[in-house]
Design a protein around this motif. Structure first.
Motif, PDB file in Angstrom:
ATOM      1  N   ILE A  88      31.674  51.668  48.085  1.00 22.74           N
ATOM      2  CA  ILE A  88      32.593  50.608  47.950  1.00 22.74           C
ATOM      3  C   ILE A  88      32.341  49.568  46.823  1.00 22.74           C
ATOM      4  O   ILE A  88      31.224  49.247  46.504  1.00 22.74           O
ATOM      5  CB  ILE A  88      32.804  49.864  49.158  1.00 22.74           C
ATOM      6  CG1 ILE A  88      31.422  49.120  49.563  1.00 22.74           C
ATOM      7  CG2 ILE A  88      33.163  50.981  50.295  1.00 22.74           C
ATOM      8  CD1 ILE A  88      31.574  48.535  51.003  1.00 22.74           C
ATOM      9  N   GLY A  89      33.619  49.106  46.200  1.00 22.98           N
ATOM     10  CA  GLY A  89      33.449  48.007  45.263  1.00 22.98           C
ATOM     11  C   GLY A  89      34.859  47.316  45.327  1.00 22.98           C
ATOM     12  O   GLY A  89      35.578  47.523  46.035  1.00 22.98           O
ATOM     13  N   VAL A  90      35.045  46.620  44.092  1.00 21.38           N
ATOM     14  CA  VAL A  90      36.281  45.521  43.925  1.00 21.38           C
ATOM     15  C   VAL A  90      36.940  46.005  42.816  1.00 21.38           C
ATOM     16  O   VAL A  90      36.190  46.490  41.853  1.00 21.38           O
ATOM     17  CB  VAL A  90      35.785  44.231  44.243  1.00 21.38           C
ATOM     18  CG1 VAL A  90      35.322  43.769  45.653  1.00 21.38           C
ATOM     19  CG2 VAL A  90      34.927  43.779  43.353  1.00 21.38           C
ATOM     20  N   SER A  91      37.997  45.253  42.508  1.00 20.74           N
ATOM     21  CA  SER A  91      38.809  45.324  41.265  1.00 20.74           C
ATOM     22  C   SER A  91      39.445  43.813  41.108  1.00 20.74           C
ATOM     23  O   SER A  91      39.871  43.393  41.971  1.00 20.74           O
ATOM     24  CB  SER A  91      39.682  46.565  41.449  1.00 20.74           C
ATOM     25  OG  SER A  91      40.361  46.746  40.072  1.00 20.74           O
ATOM     26  N   ASN A  92      39.597  43.539  39.843  1.00 19.18           N
ATOM     27  CA  ASN A  92      40.404  42.405  39.426  1.00 19.18           C
ATOM     28  C   ASN A  92      39.862  41.021  40.158  1.00 19.18           C
ATOM     29  O   ASN A  92      40.390  40.106  40.278  1.00 19.18           O
ATOM     30  CB  ASN A  92      41.732  42.545  39.691  1.00 19.18           C
ATOM     31  CG  ASN A  92      42.504  43.737  39.123  1.00 19.18           C
ATOM     32  OD1 ASN A  92      42.369  43.606  37.784  1.00 19.18           O
ATOM     33  ND2 ASN A  92      42.891  44.677  39.872  1.00 19.18           N
ATOM     34  N   TYR A  93      38.332  41.122  40.672  1.00 20.54           N
ATOM     35  CA  TYR A  93      37.806  39.887  40.864  1.00 20.54           C
ATOM     36  C   TYR A  93      37.110  39.174  39.709  1.00 20.54           C
ATOM     37  O   TYR A  93      36.858  39.657  38.745  1.00 20.54           O
ATOM     38  CB  TYR A  93      36.445  40.367  41.488  1.00 20.54           C
ATOM     39  CG  TYR A  93      36.732  40.352  43.145  1.00 20.54           C
ATOM     40  CD1 TYR A  93      36.106  39.723  44.120  1.00 20.54           C
ATOM     41  CD2 TYR A  93      37.579  41.243  43.751  1.00 20.54           C
ATOM     42  CE1 TYR A  93      36.038  39.719  45.380  1.00 20.54           C
ATOM     43  CE2 TYR A  93      37.805  41.408  44.898  1.00 20.54           C
ATOM     44  CZ  TYR A  93      37.122  40.664  46.009  1.00 20.54           C
ATOM     45  OH  TYR A  93      37.226  40.906  47.399  1.00 20.54           O
ATOM     46  N   THR A  94      37.364  37.767  39.802  1.00 19.77           N
ATOM     47  CA  THR A  94      36.669  36.801  38.989  1.00 19.77           C
ATOM     48  C   THR A  94      35.304  36.368  39.559  1.00 19.77           C
ATOM     49  O   THR A  94      34.677  36.831  40.514  1.00 19.77           O
ATOM     50  CB  THR A  94      37.759  35.530  38.894  1.00 19.77           C
ATOM     51  OG1 THR A  94      37.860  34.911  39.976  1.00 19.77           O
ATOM     52  CG2 THR A  94      38.995  35.947  38.510  1.00 19.77           C
ATOM     53  N   ILE A  95      34.525  35.624  38.653  1.00 21.44           N
ATOM     54  CA  ILE A  95      33.212  35.172  39.090  1.00 21.44           C
ATOM     55  C   ILE A  95      33.443  34.495  40.323  1.00 21.44           C
ATOM     56  O   ILE A  95      32.573  34.539  41.165  1.00 21.44           O
ATOM     57  CB  ILE A  95      32.705  34.190  37.973  1.00 21.44           C
ATOM     58  CG1 ILE A  95      32.142  35.298  36.660  1.00 21.44           C
ATOM     59  CG2 ILE A  95      31.475  33.722  38.499  1.00 21.44           C
ATOM     60  CD1 ILE A  95      31.610  34.360  35.565  1.00 21.44           C
ATOM     61  N   LYS A 109      48.805  35.710  39.450  1.00 26.99           N
ATOM     62  CA  LYS A 109      48.667  34.487  38.613  1.00 26.99           C
ATOM     63  C   LYS A 109      47.798  33.430  39.311  1.00 26.99           C
ATOM     64  O   LYS A 109      46.975  32.871  38.925  1.00 26.99           O
ATOM     65  CB  LYS A 109      50.025  33.879  38.366  1.00 26.99           C
ATOM     66  CG  LYS A 109      50.003  32.731  37.524  1.00 26.99           C
ATOM     67  CD  LYS A 109      51.219  32.053  37.109  1.00 26.99           C
ATOM     68  CE  LYS A 109      51.048  30.803  36.265  1.00 26.99           C
ATOM     69  NZ  LYS A 109      52.375  30.127  35.910  1.00 26.99           N
ATOM     70  N   SER A 110      48.037  33.495  40.803  1.00 26.08           N
ATOM     71  CA  SER A 110      47.383  32.404  41.836  1.00 26.08           C
ATOM     72  C   SER A 110      45.674  32.752  41.708  1.00 26.08           C
ATOM     73  O   SER A 110      44.972  31.957  42.113  1.00 26.08           O
ATOM     74  CB  SER A 110      47.889  32.787  43.294  1.00 26.08           C
ATOM     75  OG  SER A 110      47.521  34.105  43.726  1.00 26.08           O
ATOM     76  N   VAL A 111      45.450  33.941  41.042  1.00 24.18           N
ATOM     77  CA  VAL A 111      43.866  34.256  41.262  1.00 24.18           C
ATOM     78  C   VAL A 111      43.194  33.459  40.325  1.00 24.18           C
ATOM     79  O   VAL A 111      42.080  33.137  40.476  1.00 24.18           O
ATOM     80  CB  VAL A 111      43.714  35.817  41.080  1.00 24.18           C
ATOM     81  CG1 VAL A 111      42.099  36.036  41.067  1.00 24.18           C
ATOM     82  CG2 VAL A 111      44.156  36.459  42.172  1.00 24.18           C
ATOM     83  N   GLY A 112      43.896  33.170  39.249  1.00 29.90           N
ATOM     84  CA  GLY A 112      43.100  32.141  38.316  1.00 29.90           C
ATOM     85  C   GLY A 112      42.465  32.822  37.191  1.00 29.90           C
ATOM     86  O   GLY A 112      41.474  32.582  36.628  1.00 29.90           O
ATOM     87  N   TYR A 113      43.034  34.065  36.543  1.00 28.32           N
ATOM     88  CA  TYR A 113      42.422  34.752  35.501  1.00 28.32           C
ATOM     89  C   TYR A 113      42.592  33.982  34.226  1.00 28.32           C
ATOM     90  O   TYR A 113      43.553  33.258  33.932  1.00 28.32           O
ATOM     91  CB  TYR A 113      43.156  35.979  35.404  1.00 28.32           C
ATOM     92  CG  TYR A 113      42.981  36.971  36.494  1.00 28.32           C
ATOM     93  CD1 TYR A 113      41.800  37.598  36.798  1.00 28.32           C
ATOM     94  CD2 TYR A 113      44.155  37.269  37.438  1.00 28.32           C
ATOM     95  CE1 TYR A 113      41.707  38.300  37.989  1.00 28.32           C
ATOM     96  CE2 TYR A 113      43.908  37.967  38.390  1.00 28.32           C
ATOM     97  CZ  TYR A 113      42.813  38.595  38.757  1.00 28.32           C
ATOM     98  OH  TYR A 113      42.992  39.459  39.818  1.00 28.32           O
TER      99      TYR A 113
END
Length: 318
Positions: A166-173, A304-308
């Motif tokens: 399992i993993g993730v995608s589009n995650y920021t620090i 946009k709300s994720v803050g990339y």
């Protein structure tokens, strides 16, 4: 220069499983999706052993048809392939349903890797399909994106014969830090937009320090492969007598990252990618392009709300 295929290069995940570094990406515009079946067949016959898909791509059914024919023809066995799929945020509270539906469409008993597609939660109908308003999915303000990861952990621990990783995608620090603080399973992969115009050096470095391998999508830019025209890419292609696509893919492979280029061009996927001996200085030069001139191609309004970093003009996500 060496003509060795880069398709044979593998990386080891933090759970000990090995996976081919180069995956066939299968996200395509709706009109191109039926082509995915023949593309997958040609790609596997040409040496690809890693296929990247998702519910949102609308291509799993075509991939399943291709796999069934490849298995029947004896081209490969199931265990020869590494298959990745993803859980869309409309199923944030029910990833099990998403996985079971993906397995049915793919015609498989298990997938090698399941990713949380975005660290977001969407409102959905009874079937788990997102509710759309003004061309974008509606955010579920009462949801918590980490619930998806926690439920993936439960499924992984309960039945890892169905879900191998399992993993993730589009995650920021910032999002990874919360995940690592509040849960006890480290993602094997974080799949993000990554290329010489968006090197995300700090994110890659952070992931590496935690045992998370970064995987690049849109490695050639976006539609039309604009990064092939970058002067640094053209210079390195000439230096090593390879194509610009070979340079852009090896930029990731030689950095210890996964990469998922996408195409429905049969000739292109059959050709694959040459292994290019890019040096540390070459890789730094490619990184520097994006440090000096950053540009993000995937800018869906809902995210946009994720803050990339380097968020550009918002675009519909098709």
């Amino acid at each position: 220069m060496s003509s060795e295929s880069a398709l044979t290069i593998k990386l080891k995940l933090n759970n000990g499983i090995e996976a081919p570094a180069i995956a066939l990406g299968t996200a395509n515009p709706s009109e191109s999706r039926p082509k995915v079946k023949e593309t997958v067949k040609a790609a596997v016959k040409g040496g690809y052993r890693h296929i990247d898909t998702a519910w949102f791509y609308g291509t799993e059914e075509y991939i399943g048809e291709a796999l069934a024919e490849l298995f029947a023809e004896g081209v490969v066995k199931r265990e020869d392939l590494f298959i990745t799929t993803k859980v869309w945020p409309s199923n944030w509270n029910n990833p099990s349903r998403s996985i079971d539906e993906s397995l049915k469409r793919l015609g498989l008993d298990y997938v090698d890797l399941v990713l949380q597609h975005w660290p977001l939660t969407f409102k959905a109908d009874a079937d788990g399909k997102p509710i759309i308003k003004d061309g974008n999915s509606v955010l579920d303000e009462d949801g918590d994106y980490l619930v998806t990861w926690k439920k993936l952990i439960e499924l992984y621990k309960k039945d890892n014969k169905k879900i191998r990783s399992i993993g993730v995608s589009n995650y920021t620090i910032k999002y990874l830090e919360r995940l690592l603080k509040e849960t006890d399973v480290v993602p094997v992969v974080n799949q993000v937009e990554l290329h010489p115009s968006l090197p995300q050096v700090d994110l890659v470095k952070f992931g590496k320090s935690k045992g998370i391998i970064t995987e690049a999508y849109s490695p050639l830019g976006s539609g039309g492969a604009p990064l092939l025209k970058l002067p640094i890419v053209e210079t390195l292609a000439k230096k090593y007598d390879v194509s610009g696509a070979d340079v852009l893919v090896n930029y990731h492979v030689k950095s210890g990252r996964f990469v998922a280029p996408r195409s429905t061009n049969i000739e292109r996927v059959t050709r694959g990618f040459k292994s290019v001996p890019l040096t540390a200085d070459d890789l730094k030069s490619l990184d520097q392009e994006g440090i000096d001139h950053p540009h993000r191609y995937i800018n869906p309004g809902f995210a946009k709300s994720v803050g990339y970093d380097n968020w550009g003009e918002e675009k519909p996500f098709k």
